[in-house]
Motif scaffolding. Structure first.
Motif, short mmCIF file in Angstrom:
data_model
loop_
_atom_site.label_atom_id
_atom_site.label_comp_id
_atom_site.label_asym_id
_atom_site.label_seq_id
_atom_site.Cartn_x
_atom_site.Cartn_y
_atom_site.Cartn_z
N LEU A 131 0.72 -1.18 0.13
CA LEU A 131 -0.07 0.15 -0.03
C LEU A 131 0.90 1.15 0.06
CD1 LEU A 131 -2.75 -1.00 2.71
CD2 LEU A 131 -3.16 -0.76 0.02
N GLY A 132 1.99 1.18 0.77
CA GLY A 132 3.17 2.46 0.89
C GLY A 132 2.67 3.61 1.65
N ALA A 133 1.05 3.43 2.06
CA ALA A 133 0.53 4.52 3.17
C ALA A 133 -0.30 4.01 3.88
CB ALA A 133 0.08 5.73 2.33
N GLY A 134 -0.87 4.61 4.79
CA GLY A 134 -2.01 4.21 5.78
C GLY A 134 -1.45 3.92 7.11
N PRO A 135 -2.28 3.45 8.09
CA PRO A 135 -1.83 3.33 9.16
C PRO A 135 -0.87 1.93 9.43
CG PRO A 135 -4.33 2.73 9.07
CD PRO A 135 -3.87 3.27 7.82
N ALA A 136 -0.15 1.83 10.43
CA ALA A 136 0.77 0.72 10.54
C ALA A 136 0.24 -0.23 11.28
CB ALA A 136 2.15 1.07 11.01
N ALA A 137 0.57 -1.38 11.69
CA ALA A 137 -0.26 -2.36 12.46
C ALA A 137 -0.17 -2.26 13.96
CB ALA A 137 0.32 -3.72 12.42
N LEU A 138 0.98 -1.66 14.42
CA LEU A 138 1.22 -1.18 15.85
C LEU A 138 1.15 0.30 16.10
CD1 LEU A 138 1.52 -2.29 18.48
CD2 LEU A 138 4.13 -2.26 18.09
N GLY A 139 0.59 1.10 16.99
CA GLY A 139 0.84 2.46 17.42
C GLY A 139 2.05 2.48 18.57
N PRO A 140 2.03 3.67 18.89
CA PRO A 140 3.15 3.97 19.87
C PRO A 140 3.10 2.83 20.92
CG PRO A 140 2.21 5.92 19.44
CD PRO A 140 1.15 4.98 18.60
N SER A 141 4.40 2.37 21.31
CA SER A 141 4.36 1.10 22.05
C SER A 141 5.66 1.34 23.27
CB SER A 141 4.53 -0.10 21.51
OG SER A 141 5.81 0.05 20.83
N GLY A 142 5.86 2.62 23.41
CA GLY A 142 7.04 2.84 24.27
C GLY A 142 8.47 2.59 23.80
N VAL A 143 8.63 2.60 22.44
CA VAL A 143 9.80 2.43 22.21
C VAL A 143 10.40 3.93 21.19
CG1 VAL A 143 11.38 1.19 20.30
CG2 VAL A 143 9.70 -0.09 21.70
N SER A 144 11.55 4.25 21.59
CA SER A 144 12.30 5.50 20.80
C SER A 144 13.52 5.03 20.23
CB SER A 144 12.35 6.57 21.97
OG SER A 144 13.06 5.97 23.16
N THR A 145 14.20 3.75 20.58
CA THR A 145 15.41 3.60 20.27
C THR A 145 15.25 2.00 19.89
OG1 THR A 145 17.72 3.65 20.32
CG2 THR A 145 16.32 3.53 22.18
N ILE A 146 16.31 1.65 19.25
CA ILE A 146 16.24 0.01 18.69
C ILE A 146 16.47 -0.77 20.03
CG2 ILE A 146 18.76 0.13 18.17
CD1 ILE A 146 15.73 -1.87 16.18
N THR A 147 17.27 -0.22 21.05
CA THR A 147 17.42 -1.16 21.94
C THR A 147 16.34 -1.33 23.00
OG1 THR A 147 18.44 0.83 23.32
CG2 THR A 147 20.08 -0.38 21.97
N GLU A 148 15.38 -0.55 22.70
CA GLU A 148 14.01 -0.69 23.52
C GLU A 148 13.01 -1.70 22.82
OE1 GLU A 148 14.47 3.73 25.66
OE2 GLU A 148 12.97 3.40 23.95
N ALA A 149 13.58 -1.89 21.63
CA ALA A 149 12.57 -2.94 20.94
C ALA A 149 11.84 -4.07 21.55
CB ALA A 149 13.13 -3.42 19.57
N HIS A 150 10.62 -4.35 21.53
CA HIS A 150 9.81 -5.54 22.35
C HIS A 150 10.34 -6.55 21.24
CE1 HIS A 150 7.32 -2.88 24.62
NE2 HIS A 150 7.20 -2.22 23.45
N ARG A 151 11.01 -7.84 21.88
CA ARG A 151 11.35 -8.82 21.05
C ARG A 151 10.73 -10.11 21.25
NH1 ARG A 151 16.17 -6.99 18.69
NH2 ARG A 151 17.12 -5.38 19.62
#
Length: 335
Positions: free
Chosen positions: A289-309
């Motif tokens: 689609l290239g545009a439109g809402p992503a599956a996940l909204g803000p989840s408390g992650v601001s940098t890659i080290t905080e990613a939910h794994r």
């Protein structure tokens, strides 16, 4: 035990807050004498159903049960007593009962001279029909599966917010089967306003299933008076909060064990941020689609080290779509 496991699958979604258990009783010669599965709350447990079918053929026989037989008297008498009264001499179970009241049945049976062994197909049972119940007993919270459908580029809707249909017909039919085994389906008010979501279980012809899970709408925003989720097809709970823990506490008090989270990106983000997603089922469709809402909204992650794994449990085809099942890594997410 494989037969007992299959029997337990047939009653998923009908037994909460009790576990969906399957049982098979063999006679003394090793022939199948009785089979059974847990009945709705207040009804007989799996062992009792199988023993009833076996009758006198159970004496000197073997019982295969997906969960360690219970040893306490709740709504029904203990299954250990039923097995002993029937004269069963051998018991094989898959998963030990972690419940503080119901556990210990194996020891009771051993003390009475029964040959008892656990662990048979334990992984399959614990990750399958008993997954949600085991989580509920250990944490006091319903088990939450976040289900969503997205494109290859992670969009759940187009730029104009249209989303029917991202996933294919095979995936949609599979989702209805998953819904039928859940105790509750949870969405946010935004999803109801945008899609007029019905949140019901239907067959291939669109006919409503006899049993419907609880519909739960989360959020402080309003929804239209004529919204389909408010009709009499199923019971609906309006949870006037944005806090996942408040929602789950209210559901636990109602005996809800297995929750299917189908809300949009905002609600999903809130549950992920709170560590209250215990499993992900992602249906990935072969489109862009290239545009439109992503599956996940803000989840408390601001940098890659905080990613939910997460750890991928399985990847399978669902028609033309790819279904990915994942669970949190130890110490992450909903663990």
């Amino acid at each position: 035990m494989a037969v007992a496991l299959a029997l337990s699958e047939t009653v998923r979604g009908t037994t909460s807050p009790n576990p969906p258990v399957g049982a098979v009783v063999l006679d003394a010669e090793g022939n199948v004498a009785g089979q059974g599965a847990t009945q709705p709350p207040g009804g007989p447990h799996a062992e009792v159903m199988a023993l009833r079918e076996a009758g006198e053929r159970a004496r000197g026989g073997t019982a295969f049960v997906t969960l360690e037989p219970c040893s306490h008297h709740g709504r029904t008498p203990p299954c250990t007593g039923a097995l002993l009264a029937a004269g069963v001499t051998t018991v094989r179970y898959a998963v030990a009962d972690p419940h503080p009241l119901g556990g210990g049945g194996a020891d009771v049976l051993r003390a009475a001279g029964v040959d008892v062994e656990g662990g048979l197909l334990a992984a399959e049972v614990a990750s399958g029909p008993l997954r949600a119940w085991l989580h509920f007993v250990r944490t006091g919270r319903p088990h939450v599966t976040w289900k969503y459908a997205a494109t290859l580029d992670g969009r759940v809707a187009a730029a104009d917010r249209t989303s029917r249909w991202i996933s294919g017909p095979v995936s949609r039919a599979e989702v209805h089967a998953i819904r039928s085994a859940a105790d509750a389906i949870v969405v946010g008010t935004g999803t109801v306003r945008a899609d007029d979501a019905w949140l019901t279980v239907r067959d291939a012809d669109g006919v409503l299933a006899p049993r419907q899970p609880l519909r739960v709408v989360v959020g402080t925003g309003g929804i239209p008076e004529g919204a389909r989720v408010l009709d009499d097809s199923a019971e609906t709970l309006l949870a006037r909060t944005r806090e996942p823990d408040e929602v789950l506490t209210a559901l636990a008090e109602r005996g809800v064990v297995d929750v299917l989270l189908e809300g949009g990106p905002t609600l999903a983000g809130a549950f992920v941020r709170a560590g209250r997603v215990d499993r992900i089922l992602a249906y990935v469709a072969p489109m862009l689609l290239g545009a439109g809402p992503a599956a996940l909204g803000p989840s408390g992650v601001s940098t890659i080290t905080e990613a939910h794994r997460w750890r991928v449990e399985g990847v399978t085809m669902s028609g033309d779509d790819v279904r990915v099942a994942a669970v949190p890594l130890t110490g992450e997410g909903g663990s």
